[in-house]
Design a protein around this motif. Sequence first.
Motif, PDB file in Angstrom:
ATOM      1  N   PHE A  52       1.112  -0.924  -0.227  1.00 59.31           N
ATOM      2  CA  PHE A  52       0.070   0.290   0.184  1.00 59.31           C
ATOM      3  C   PHE A  52       1.033   1.369  -0.500  1.00 59.31           C
ATOM      4  O   PHE A  52       0.802   2.235  -0.274  1.00 59.31           O
ATOM      5  CB  PHE A  52      -0.699   0.198   1.117  1.00 59.31           C
ATOM      6  CG  PHE A  52      -2.199  -1.206   0.543  1.00 59.31           C
ATOM      7  CD1 PHE A  52      -2.966  -0.771  -0.033  1.00 59.31           C
ATOM      8  CD2 PHE A  52      -2.110  -2.158   2.310  1.00 59.31           C
ATOM      9  CE1 PHE A  52      -3.945  -0.954  -0.194  1.00 59.31           C
ATOM     10  CE2 PHE A  52      -3.452  -2.769   1.440  1.00 59.31           C
ATOM     11  CZ  PHE A  52      -4.489  -2.085   0.177  1.00 59.31           C
ATOM     12  N   GLU A  53       2.083   1.490   0.774  1.00 61.39           N
ATOM     13  CA  GLU A  53       2.762   2.260   1.318  1.00 61.39           C
ATOM     14  C   GLU A  53       3.027   2.795  -0.426  1.00 61.39           C
ATOM     15  O   GLU A  53       3.746   3.578  -0.677  1.00 61.39           O
ATOM     16  CB  GLU A  53       3.612   1.932   1.887  1.00 61.39           C
ATOM     17  CG  GLU A  53       3.092   2.436   3.159  1.00 61.39           C
ATOM     18  CD  GLU A  53       3.821   1.502   4.628  1.00 61.39           C
ATOM     19  OE1 GLU A  53       5.030   1.648   4.447  1.00 61.39           O
ATOM     20  OE2 GLU A  53       3.766   1.632   5.597  1.00 61.39           O
ATOM     21  N   THR A  54       3.805   1.538  -1.458  1.00 60.58           N
ATOM     22  CA  THR A  54       4.564   1.564  -3.016  1.00 60.58           C
ATOM     23  C   THR A  54       3.385   2.255  -3.651  1.00 60.58           C
ATOM     24  O   THR A  54       3.547   3.136  -4.265  1.00 60.58           O
ATOM     25  CB  THR A  54       4.792   0.823  -3.498  1.00 60.58           C
ATOM     26  OG1 THR A  54       6.251   0.506  -2.035  1.00 60.58           O
ATOM     27  CG2 THR A  54       5.733   0.276  -4.504  1.00 60.58           C
ATOM     28  N   SER A  55       2.418   1.223  -3.396  1.00 67.23           N
ATOM     29  CA  SER A  55       1.097   2.207  -4.570  1.00 67.23           C
ATOM     30  C   SER A  55       1.085   3.525  -4.465  1.00 67.23           C
ATOM     31  O   SER A  55       0.403   3.930  -5.199  1.00 67.23           O
ATOM     32  CB  SER A  55       0.274   1.041  -4.129  1.00 67.23           C
ATOM     33  OG  SER A  55      -1.305   0.943  -5.163  1.00 67.23           O
ATOM     34  N   LEU A  56       1.104   3.791  -2.273  1.00 62.27           N
ATOM     35  CA  LEU A  56       0.156   5.348  -3.137  1.00 62.27           C
ATOM     36  C   LEU A  56       1.168   6.088  -3.501  1.00 62.27           C
ATOM     37  O   LEU A  56       0.894   7.785  -3.356  1.00 62.27           O
ATOM     38  CB  LEU A  56      -0.332   5.134  -1.307  1.00 62.27           C
ATOM     39  CG  LEU A  56      -1.268   5.065  -0.701  1.00 62.27           C
ATOM     40  CD1 LEU A  56      -1.215   4.591   1.137  1.00 62.27           C
ATOM     41  CD2 LEU A  56      -2.790   5.701  -0.671  1.00 62.27           C
ATOM     42  N   ALA A  57       2.489   6.036  -3.699  1.00 61.40           N
ATOM     43  CA  ALA A  57       3.223   6.679  -3.732  1.00 61.40           C
ATOM     44  C   ALA A  57       3.597   7.066  -5.341  1.00 61.40           C
ATOM     45  O   ALA A  57       3.588   8.099  -5.928  1.00 61.40           O
ATOM     46  CB  ALA A  57       5.029   6.008  -3.283  1.00 61.40           C
TER      47      ALA A  57
END
Length: 177
Positions: A52-57
Amino acid sequence: MADPVVTVRPGTPADVPAFRALGEAVVPPTYGPVDAAYAQRMLDEWWVPEVFETSLARNPHLVAEVDGEVVALANLGRLSQSYRDFPHVTGDREVMWKLYVHPDHHGRGIGSRLLADVEAMVEGDELWLEVVDGNDQAFDFYRARGFEEVERVTDGEWPDDVWLRKRLDEQLRTSAR
């Protein structure tokens, strides 16, 4: 009694725990009947904070809230920016990676609202998504909203991934913005 007010807003890193909780509420009842091992794989590989952190970025995320609680999630991104490989696909495409509504909030139009918001964000004239073979509720939802099956990817180990595509009318999307 009236339905509670639904608020849609951009997702942020602070939402990651709520995303995981949503996954735990949505994935087992949705995918467990199709393939319980696949459902667990989804939670273990795709519903984790790092993803999720990668996707949100990289990608826009939309969150639907009721009384401050995250009850739905949708996100959009280019295939070329995915952390997964898709060797069967040529070219790039805009993909709605997730559209999930908590089971307690089904039937209130939240999924349709998020889908319309995602469609308005698409830069091209097509929106793609994957549906797991056997997820009949999702197939019915997307077909009713103009998506058509285009590709089916089989690996023999997991349920087939079925790619659906909707051709978007630029004039309609522009007026919705």
